[in-house]
Design a protein around this motif. Structure first.
Motif, mmCIF file in Angstrom:
data_model
loop_
_atom_site.group_PDB
_atom_site.id
_atom_site.type_symbol
_atom_site.label_atom_id
_atom_site.label_comp_id
_atom_site.label_asym_id
_atom_site.label_seq_id
_atom_site.Cartn_x
_atom_site.Cartn_y
_atom_site.Cartn_z
ATOM 1 N N ILE A 225 33.225 10.906 41.822
ATOM 2 C CA ILE A 225 34.154 10.332 40.845
ATOM 3 C C ILE A 225 33.703 8.939 40.426
ATOM 4 N N ILE A 226 33.265 8.138 41.407
ATOM 5 C CA ILE A 226 32.817 6.773 41.121
ATOM 6 C C ILE A 226 31.569 6.791 40.238
ATOM 7 N N GLY A 227 30.635 7.705 40.546
ATOM 8 C CA GLY A 227 29.417 7.807 39.747
ATOM 9 C C GLY A 227 29.686 8.260 38.326
ATOM 10 N N GLU A 228 30.568 9.258 38.178
ATOM 11 C CA GLU A 228 30.897 9.764 36.844
ATOM 12 C C GLU A 228 31.603 8.705 36.004
ATOM 13 N N SER A 229 32.482 7.940 36.620
ATOM 14 C CA SER A 229 33.189 6.902 35.871
ATOM 15 C C SER A 229 32.222 5.808 35.420
ATOM 16 N N ALA A 230 31.204 5.495 36.250
ATOM 17 C CA ALA A 230 30.207 4.495 35.866
ATOM 18 C C ALA A 230 29.439 4.947 34.637
ATOM 19 N N GLN A 232 30.509 7.072 32.329
ATOM 20 C CA GLN A 232 31.425 7.055 31.180
ATOM 21 C C GLN A 232 31.629 5.635 30.659
ATOM 22 N N ILE A 233 31.750 4.684 31.582
ATOM 23 C CA ILE A 233 31.918 3.283 31.191
ATOM 24 C C ILE A 233 30.694 2.795 30.431
ATOM 25 N N ASP A 234 29.514 3.139 30.921
ATOM 26 C CA ASP A 234 28.262 2.742 30.262
ATOM 27 C C ASP A 234 28.150 3.367 28.883
ATOM 28 N N GLU A 256 37.645 0.535 23.357
ATOM 29 C CA GLU A 256 37.731 -0.578 24.299
ATOM 30 C C GLU A 256 38.858 -0.367 25.311
ATOM 31 N N VAL A 257 40.000 0.112 24.813
ATOM 32 C CA VAL A 257 41.123 0.395 25.707
ATOM 33 C C VAL A 257 40.759 1.494 26.703
ATOM 34 N N GLN A 258 40.068 2.523 26.201
ATOM 35 C CA GLN A 258 39.637 3.619 27.071
ATOM 36 C C GLN A 258 38.668 3.117 28.142
ATOM 37 N N ARG A 259 37.746 2.245 27.730
ATOM 38 C CA ARG A 259 36.771 1.703 28.673
ATOM 39 C C ARG A 259 37.457 0.814 29.722
ATOM 40 N N GLU A 260 38.400 -0.016 29.287
ATOM 41 C CA GLU A 260 39.120 -0.885 30.219
ATOM 42 C C GLU A 260 39.883 -0.061 31.260
ATOM 43 N N SER A 261 40.465 1.040 30.810
ATOM 44 C CA SER A 261 41.198 1.917 31.721
ATOM 45 C C SER A 261 40.259 2.528 32.762
ATOM 46 N N LEU A 262 39.068 2.941 32.319
ATOM 47 C CA LEU A 262 38.090 3.507 33.242
ATOM 48 C C LEU A 262 37.591 2.469 34.243
ATOM 49 N N VAL A 263 37.399 1.232 33.777
ATOM 50 C CA VAL A 263 36.965 0.156 34.666
ATOM 51 C C VAL A 263 38.011 -0.085 35.753
ATOM 52 N N ASP A 264 39.282 -0.111 35.352
ATOM 53 C CA ASP A 264 40.361 -0.321 36.324
ATOM 54 C C ASP A 264 40.400 0.808 37.346
ATOM 55 N N ARG A 265 40.265 2.038 36.846
ATOM 56 C CA ARG A 265 40.312 3.194 37.750
ATOM 57 C C ARG A 265 39.129 3.180 38.716
ATOM 58 N N ARG A 266 37.954 2.816 38.204
ATOM 59 C CA ARG A 266 36.766 2.760 39.063
ATOM 60 C C ARG A 266 36.926 1.694 40.149
ATOM 61 N N GLN A 267 37.530 0.571 39.805
ATOM 62 C CA GLN A 267 37.757 -0.473 40.803
ATOM 63 C C GLN A 267 38.681 0.017 41.912
#
Length: 328
Positions: A225-230, A232-234, A256-267
């Protein structure tokens, strides 16, 4: 070193299963109104609860645990909570008699969450301890056609429970009655005490949670999950930065909103993975020693409850030692 005090007859039985399987319902059959039962989509059991019941001259604390697929917490957080109180129970020398693992017969197949939870559960127990497990199907009264339930039960026993049965696990159908709930408790009370594999790994061997068989089972899925989110963020970052994409301001903001959401989830996922690096065994041992130094020793069950935030009931009723053992 295990600790013992003035309560030699206190022991525990663990209730496990995914969210909504009927653990709280079962416990309320033993002690009416002792825990909340969920009727909606949200999980009702937010913390582990200990319901004390008299069995002849003995006491048993039946533990209502939160299940995976919780509406508010991740599987890692729930596993962490369960192993924390298992470490405390073992360190304090409170005998564990066994586990009642519950599965809804109304489910037309073993879901991904249920399969993941069940595999983790087997690793948590260890093969040598499976004779102290009752595999209990629930919600038979909600079936319109009992033949459908019988087919699902055969599938469970053939494809998922066959090894456990061969190793001594008991398979039963819960009829929803207080008599059967009491009988199953009495059945486990006759078993010898058990030490689960995860208790030996965390307490005796001092392992990190991700070094145990149960904890390590969760690592690959979390890493994926962490790898896939990275990725998607990239990918989203490149799309946002690409001047040739001819995105409107609204489209760009949406990305941008979608990317911010993914960054939060990855954290959050990274924080969960970090939590698997902890050593619950030594941490619980330190907490016990601190409680003793502060003069808070009031009996094993009371100390157990205060250590891990378990809601502990008074003894609610007394059942006969052999009630329902033969029948169930």
């Amino acid at each position: 070193m295990r600790l013992f005090d003035e309560e030699p007859d206190s022991s525990m039985i663990l209730m496990m299963g995914v969210t909504g399987v009927g653990k709280s319902y079962f416990i309320n059959k033993l002690a009416t109104g002792s825990v909340s039962e969920g009727s909606g989509l949200r999980s009702e059991t937010e913390i582990c609860r200990a319901i004390r019941i008299g069995v002849g001259n003995h006491q048993v604390a039946v533990i209502d645990t939160p299940g995976f697929d919780d509406s508010d917490r991740s599987d890692v957080e729930i596993l962490e909570e369960i192993v924390e109180f298992l470490c405390a129970q073992y360190e304090l020398g409170i005998p564990l008699k066994g586990i009642i693992y519950m599965h809804r017969i109304t489910d037309n197949k073993m879901s991904g969450t249920a399969q993941r939870y069940f595999e983790m559960f087997k690793y948590l127990c260890g093969e040598a301890n499976l004779s102290n497990v009752i595999l209990l199907t629930t919600m038979w009264d909600e079936l319109k056609d009992e033949a459908v339930g019988l087919g699902r039960e055969r599938e469970l026993r053939r494809d998922f429970w066959n090894v456990m049965e061969k190793k001594g696990s008991t398979v039963r159908r819960f009829d929803g009655s207080r008599e059967m709930a009491e009988g199953l408790v009495c059945r486990l009370m006759r078993k010898p005490n058990v030490v689960l594999d995860i208790q030996s790994e965390l307490v005796d061997q001092g392992k990190r949670l991700d070094e145990t068989k149960a904890g390590s089972f969760m690592v690959p899925g979390l890493n994926k999950i962490i790898g896939e989110s990275a990725e998607q963020i990239d990918s989203l970052g490149k799309m946002i930065a690409d001047d040739k994409a001819q995105l409107s301001a609204e489209q760009r903001r949406g990305l941008e909103v979608q990317r911010e959401s993914l960054v939060d989830r990855r954290q959050r996922d990274l924080a969960r993975r970090e939590r698997l690096h902890t050593r619950p065994g030594p941490r619980i041992a330190e907490k016990i020693e601190q409680e003793k130094k502060e003069g808070k020793w009031k009996g094993r069950l009371a100390l157990f409850a205060s250590l891990v935030g378990v809601a502990l009931s008074a003894t609610v009723n007394v059942i006969l030692p052999l009630a329902g053992v033969i029948a169930f």
